[in-house]
Enzyme design. Structure first.
Site, PDB file in Angstrom:
ATOM      1  N   SER A  75      -3.042  -3.329  10.252  1.00  0.00           N
ATOM      2  CA  SER A  75      -1.785  -3.078   9.365  1.00  0.00           C
ATOM      3  C   SER A  75      -0.708  -2.828  10.298  1.00  0.00           C
ATOM      4  O   SER A  75       0.567  -3.229   9.923  1.00  0.00           O
ATOM      5  CB  SER A  75      -1.990  -1.633   8.700  1.00  0.00           C
ATOM      6  OG  SER A  75      -2.322  -0.833   9.626  1.00  0.00           O
ATOM      7  N   HIS A  89      -4.722  -3.756   3.353  1.00  0.00           N
ATOM      8  CA  HIS A  89      -3.514  -4.746   3.814  1.00  0.00           C
ATOM      9  C   HIS A  89      -3.445  -6.145   3.459  1.00  0.00           C
ATOM     10  O   HIS A  89      -2.940  -6.703   4.254  1.00  0.00           O
ATOM     11  CB  HIS A  89      -3.105  -4.370   5.340  1.00  0.00           C
ATOM     12  CG  HIS A  89      -2.671  -3.041   5.247  1.00  0.00           C
ATOM     13  ND1 HIS A  89      -3.595  -1.949   5.791  1.00  0.00           N
ATOM     14  CD2 HIS A  89      -1.636  -2.219   5.155  1.00  0.00           C
ATOM     15  CE1 HIS A  89      -3.169  -0.866   6.000  1.00  0.00           C
ATOM     16  NE2 HIS A  89      -2.106  -1.016   5.592  1.00  0.00           N
ATOM     17  N   LYS A 124      -1.699   0.417  -2.881  1.00  0.00           N
ATOM     18  CA  LYS A 124      -0.996  -0.296  -2.057  1.00  0.00           C
ATOM     19  C   LYS A 124      -0.133  -1.508  -2.833  1.00  0.00           C
ATOM     20  O   LYS A 124       0.561  -1.130  -3.779  1.00  0.00           O
ATOM     21  CB  LYS A 124      -1.184  -1.088  -0.703  1.00  0.00           C
ATOM     22  CG  LYS A 124      -1.653   0.478   0.261  1.00  0.00           C
ATOM     23  CD  LYS A 124      -2.083  -0.174   1.709  1.00  0.00           C
ATOM     24  CE  LYS A 124      -2.435   0.886   2.457  1.00  0.00           C
ATOM     25  NZ  LYS A 124      -1.580   2.029   2.797  1.00  0.00           N
TER      26      LYS A 124
END
Length: 239
Positions: free
Chosen positions: A26, A54, A85
């Site tokens: 990340s 991610h 996310k």
């Protein structure tokens, strides 16, 4: 990969061996070399576990993640990811893998056993996000195009952007105070980005981390780059 292979060779006496890696790292936006990792795992009888926090929702042709991006779907045994996310649920996560393993986790995983259930609204929003991703490639196509636009314009302006083709775009500056000051100056111009420095990243690797999303327009990207150029010139980063 040579070091990983040596560790696999040293651990041959163990019945179960698990290779664990992020799909995408990340802080730098680097993608793990999953094809080579899977090759080694199969050669030495190990399992592969990837953290896709991610990558889920935007990496790969249909947003399934780095295993889809790199053509190793079916060769990764366990995938752990988040609803908080790209999927927009703000909380929660999941693990997928072989049925017996998931059954074991349901019975023995302390974080699972002692956590409250997710609120129905979070589950509903995450499920809807997955439906949208599965039904329309426009969302992740938009992210890819905006990412390429930002990276190419920033590079042309003289900035160093780490990683490759990932929506996490670390603008490398080196100096911690500079990263913090530039982030503050950008916020004054309506651009919300975060400066990262030691101990979050190694000393001398301070950066401003920019995250591109499908909600950004081309105009948003261009205004962000223009603001970076203006602030970068102010601090002598670019000419």
């Amino acid at each position: 990969m040579r070091d990983l292979e040596s560790k696999l060779q040293e651990s041959q006496k163990h019945r179960l061996r698990l290779i664990v890696t992020d799909g995408v790292f990340s802080m730098d936006g680097d993608v793990a070399p999953l094809p080579q990792i899977c090759d080694l795992a199969e050669r030495h009888g190990a399992l592969v576990f990837i953290d896709e926090c991610h990558a889920t929702g935007f990496m790969g042709a249909t947003g399934r993640g780095t295993d889809e991006l790199l053509g190793v779907m079916g060769r990764v045994h366990i995938i752990n990811s988040t609803l908080g996310k790209a999927l927009g649920g703000a909380a929660g996560g999941y693990t997928v893998g072989p049925g017996p393993l998931i059954s074991l986790l349901r019975q023995r995983s302390r974080p699972y056993l002692f956590s409250n259930s997710l609120p129905p609204a979070v589950v509903g929003s995450a499920a809807r996000a997955l439906e949208l991703l599965m039904g329309d490639s426009e969302i992740h196509r938009s992210v890819r195009e905006r990412t390429r636009r930002f990276r190419s314009k920033m590079t042309a302006a003289g900035f160093s952007v780490s990683g490759a083709e990932h929506p996490i775009c670390p603008v490398m500056l080196g100096d911690a105070r500079l990263a913090s000051t530039m982030a503050d100056d950008l916020l004054q111009r309506g651009i919300y980005v975060i400066g990262f420095s030691y101990p979050v990243v190694p000393k001398g690797k301070a950066r401003i981390r920019v995250q591109i999303s499908a909600a950004h327009s081309d105009d948003d990207i261009d205004r962000c780059v223009e603001s970076f150029v203006e602030v970068g010139r102010k601090h002598g980063v670019v000419s």
